[in-house]
Design a protein around this motif. Sequence first.
Motif, PDB file in Angstrom:
ATOM      1  N   THR A 154       0.835  -1.206   0.000  1.00 51.24           N
ATOM      2  CA  THR A 154       0.000   0.000   0.000  1.00 51.24           C
ATOM      3  C   THR A 154       0.868   1.253   0.000  1.00 51.24           C
ATOM      4  OG1 THR A 154      -1.803  -1.137   1.115  1.00 51.24           O
ATOM      5  CG2 THR A 154      -1.779   1.268   1.270  1.00 51.24           C
ATOM      6  N   PHE A 155       1.906   1.251   0.835  1.00 57.92           N
ATOM      7  CA  PHE A 155       2.811   2.401   0.875  1.00 57.92           C
ATOM      8  C   PHE A 155       3.567   2.569  -0.440  1.00 57.92           C
ATOM      9  CE2 PHE A 155       2.453   2.271   5.589  1.00 57.92           C
ATOM     10  CZ  PHE A 155       2.112   3.609   5.776  1.00 57.92           C
ATOM     11  N   LEU A 156       3.924   1.483  -1.081  1.00 59.30           N
ATOM     12  CA  LEU A 156       4.579   1.586  -2.390  1.00 59.30           C
ATOM     13  C   LEU A 156       3.658   2.276  -3.394  1.00 59.30           C
ATOM     14  CD1 LEU A 156       6.258  -1.917  -2.828  1.00 59.30           C
ATOM     15  CD2 LEU A 156       7.396   0.252  -2.310  1.00 59.30           C
ATOM     16  N   GLU A 157       2.393   1.914  -3.362  1.00 52.95           N
ATOM     17  CA  GLU A 157       1.423   2.537  -4.269  1.00 52.95           C
ATOM     18  C   GLU A 157       1.298   4.036  -3.972  1.00 52.95           C
ATOM     19  OE1 GLU A 157      -0.917   2.617  -7.530  1.00 52.95           O
ATOM     20  OE2 GLU A 157       0.225   0.897  -6.827  1.00 52.95           O
ATOM     21  N   LYS A 158       1.264   4.386  -2.695  1.00 56.89           N
ATOM     22  CA  LYS A 158       1.194   5.809  -2.329  1.00 56.89           C
ATOM     23  C   LYS A 158       2.453   6.546  -2.764  1.00 56.89           C
ATOM     24  CE  LYS A 158      -1.982   5.316   1.503  1.00 56.89           C
ATOM     25  NZ  LYS A 158      -2.264   5.548   2.912  1.00 56.89           N
ATOM     26  N   TYR A 159       3.612   5.896  -2.614  1.00 54.83           N
ATOM     27  CA  TYR A 159       4.869   6.503  -3.040  1.00 54.83           C
ATOM     28  C   TYR A 159       4.821   6.794  -4.533  1.00 54.83           C
ATOM     29  CZ  TYR A 159       9.895   7.276  -3.458  1.00 54.83           C
ATOM     30  OH  TYR A 159      11.130   7.827  -3.697  1.00 54.83           O
ATOM     31  N   LYS A 160       4.375   5.817  -5.292  1.00 56.31           N
ATOM     32  CA  LYS A 160       4.295   5.957  -6.749  1.00 56.31           C
ATOM     33  C   LYS A 160       3.399   7.137  -7.138  1.00 56.31           C
ATOM     34  CE  LYS A 160       1.736   3.137  -9.143  1.00 56.31           C
ATOM     35  NZ  LYS A 160       1.163   1.988  -9.850  1.00 56.31           N
ATOM     36  N   LYS A 161       2.300   7.314  -6.421  1.00 59.93           N
ATOM     37  CA  LYS A 161       1.351   8.381  -6.753  1.00 59.93           C
ATOM     38  C   LYS A 161       1.791   9.743  -6.240  1.00 59.93           C
ATOM     39  CE  LYS A 161      -2.650   5.359  -6.977  1.00 59.93           C
ATOM     40  NZ  LYS A 161      -3.901   4.922  -6.349  1.00 59.93           N
ATOM     41  N   THR A 162       2.564   9.759  -5.173  1.00 58.49           N
ATOM     42  CA  THR A 162       2.929  11.015  -4.523  1.00 58.49           C
ATOM     43  C   THR A 162       4.183  11.645  -5.104  1.00 58.49           C
ATOM     44  OG1 THR A 162       1.922  10.243  -2.464  1.00 58.49           O
ATOM     45  CG2 THR A 162       3.476  12.064  -2.284  1.00 58.49           C
ATOM     46  N   PHE A 163       5.195  10.827  -5.340  1.00 59.02           N
ATOM     47  CA  PHE A 163       6.487  11.363  -5.747  1.00 59.02           C
ATOM     48  C   PHE A 163       6.683  11.189  -7.239  1.00 59.02           C
ATOM     49  CE2 PHE A 163       6.925  10.234  -1.270  1.00 59.02           C
ATOM     50  CZ  PHE A 163       7.246  11.488  -0.780  1.00 59.02           C
ATOM     51  N   ARG A 164       6.691  12.303  -7.935  1.00 54.92           N
ATOM     52  CA  ARG A 164       6.832  12.297  -9.372  1.00 54.92           C
ATOM     53  C   ARG A 164       8.180  12.926  -9.720  1.00 54.92           C
ATOM     54  NH1 ARG A 164       2.332  10.182 -10.131  1.00 54.92           N
ATOM     55  NH2 ARG A 164       0.245  10.982  -9.921  1.00 54.92           N
ATOM     56  N   VAL A 165       9.079  12.085 -10.130  1.00 56.36           N
ATOM     57  CA  VAL A 165      10.437  12.531 -10.406  1.00 56.36           C
ATOM     58  C   VAL A 165      10.471  13.514 -11.575  1.00 56.36           C
ATOM     59  CG1 VAL A 165      12.729  11.729 -11.098  1.00 56.36           C
ATOM     60  CG2 VAL A 165      11.476  10.535  -9.299  1.00 56.36           C
ATOM     61  N   ALA A 166       9.552  13.392 -12.521  1.00 53.15           N
ATOM     62  CA  ALA A 166       9.515  14.328 -13.653  1.00 53.15           C
ATOM     63  C   ALA A 166       9.284  15.758 -13.179  1.00 53.15           C
ATOM     64  CB  ALA A 166       8.440  13.910 -14.648  1.00 53.15           C
ATOM     65  N   GLU A 167       8.477  15.933 -12.146  1.00 55.38           N
ATOM     66  CA  GLU A 167       8.245  17.271 -11.602  1.00 55.38           C
ATOM     67  C   GLU A 167       9.539  17.849 -11.033  1.00 55.38           C
ATOM     68  OE1 GLU A 167       4.950  16.965  -8.883  1.00 55.38           O
ATOM     69  OE2 GLU A 167       3.651  16.193 -10.460  1.00 55.38           O
ATOM     70  N   LEU A 168      10.347  17.008 -10.431  1.00 48.11           N
ATOM     71  CA  LEU A 168      11.657  17.438  -9.946  1.00 48.11           C
ATOM     72  C   LEU A 168      12.506  17.912 -11.114  1.00 48.11           C
ATOM     73  CD1 LEU A 168      13.955  17.683  -7.868  1.00 48.11           C
ATOM     74  CD2 LEU A 168      14.354  15.226  -8.195  1.00 48.11           C
ATOM     75  N   GLY A 169      12.497  17.180 -12.198  1.00 47.71           N
ATOM     76  CA  GLY A 169      13.244  17.580 -13.386  1.00 47.71           C
ATOM     77  C   GLY A 169      12.817  18.946 -13.898  1.00 47.71           C
ATOM     78  N   GLU A 170      11.523  19.221 -13.863  1.00 48.97           N
ATOM     79  CA  GLU A 170      11.025  20.531 -14.296  1.00 48.97           C
ATOM     80  C   GLU A 170      11.540  21.640 -13.384  1.00 48.97           C
ATOM     81  OE1 GLU A 170       6.746  20.332 -14.620  1.00 48.97           O
ATOM     82  OE2 GLU A 170       6.876  18.543 -15.885  1.00 48.97           O
ATOM     83  N   LEU A 171      11.550  21.378 -12.081  1.00 47.59           N
ATOM     84  CA  LEU A 171      12.073  22.374 -11.136  1.00 47.59           C
ATOM     85  C   LEU A 171      13.549  22.650 -11.396  1.00 47.59           C
ATOM     86  CD1 LEU A 171      10.355  21.110  -7.855  1.00 47.59           C
ATOM     87  CD2 LEU A 171       9.813  23.210  -9.119  1.00 47.59           C
ATOM     88  N   LEU A 172      14.302  21.614 -11.671  1.00 49.23           N
ATOM     89  CA  LEU A 172      15.722  21.800 -11.968  1.00 49.23           C
ATOM     90  C   LEU A 172      15.906  22.585 -13.261  1.00 49.23           C
ATOM     91  CD1 LEU A 172      17.046  18.254 -11.024  1.00 49.23           C
ATOM     92  CD2 LEU A 172      17.470  20.391  -9.774  1.00 49.23           C
ATOM     93  N   ASN A 173      15.126  22.256 -14.288  1.00 45.04           N
ATOM     94  CA  ASN A 173      15.223  22.986 -15.561  1.00 45.04           C
ATOM     95  C   ASN A 173      14.891  24.455 -15.401  1.00 45.04           C
ATOM     96  OD1 ASN A 173      16.039  20.799 -17.102  1.00 45.04           O
ATOM     97  ND2 ASN A 173      13.954  20.205 -17.636  1.00 45.04           N
ATOM     98  N   GLN A 174      13.976  24.746 -14.486  1.00 41.44           N
ATOM     99  CA  GLN A 174      13.569  26.129 -14.239  1.00 41.44           C
ATOM    100  C   GLN A 174      14.470  26.825 -13.219  1.00 41.44           C
ATOM    101  OE1 GLN A 174       9.485  25.673 -13.049  1.00 41.44           O
ATOM    102  NE2 GLN A 174       8.850  24.939 -15.055  1.00 41.44           N
ATOM    103  N   LYS A 175      15.514  26.110 -12.761  1.00 40.94           N
ATOM    104  CA  LYS A 175      16.464  26.627 -11.780  1.00 40.94           C
ATOM    105  C   LYS A 175      15.791  27.044 -10.467  1.00 40.94           C
ATOM    106  CE  LYS A 175      19.844  28.162 -15.231  1.00 40.94           C
ATOM    107  NZ  LYS A 175      20.088  26.884 -15.744  1.00 40.94           N
ATOM    108  N   GLN A 176      14.720  26.352 -10.146  1.00 38.08           N
ATOM    109  CA  GLN A 176      14.035  26.560  -8.866  1.00 38.08           C
ATOM    110  C   GLN A 176      14.660  25.600  -7.853  1.00 38.08           C
ATOM    111  OE1 GLN A 176       9.811  26.225  -9.422  1.00 38.08           O
ATOM    112  NE2 GLN A 176       9.777  27.825 -10.987  1.00 38.08           N
TER     113      GLN A 176
END
Length: 118
Positions: free
Chosen positions: A31-53
């Motif tokens: 259940t926690f693995l499923e929540k992890y998958k839904k909560t943490f989106r690594v692509a969003e991190l990539g966008e923040l890095l690209n935007q230098k945030q």
Amino acid sequence: MHQIIQQLNDLGCDTKSAINRLLGNEATYLTFLEKYKKTFRVAELGELLNQKQYQDAFDCVHNIKGAAGNLGLTPLYSASSVLTEKLRAKDYTDLESVYQQLSDAYRDFLAAVEQPES
């Protein structure tokens, strides 16, 4: 042992310790693995890095790291630790390759947890 747990073990994850923290309850772990998958989106991190945030990126990757550690997702924990420390030190060199390592580990995690039941 559940197939997903075996797949994660094959990736080098320490699911045994994580499940022990959950009093041996594999169903809760899944259940926690499923929540992890839904909560943490690594692509969003990539966008923040690209935007230098970088502060927002630090907060994001720090959360990814903490949850990965608690769930015994060793490859994700290791990759996110490197990026966390670079951002903490305000060392913005080579972020693309460090992020790619994290992205690859996350892709492998998703492949393991999204396996069809046999």
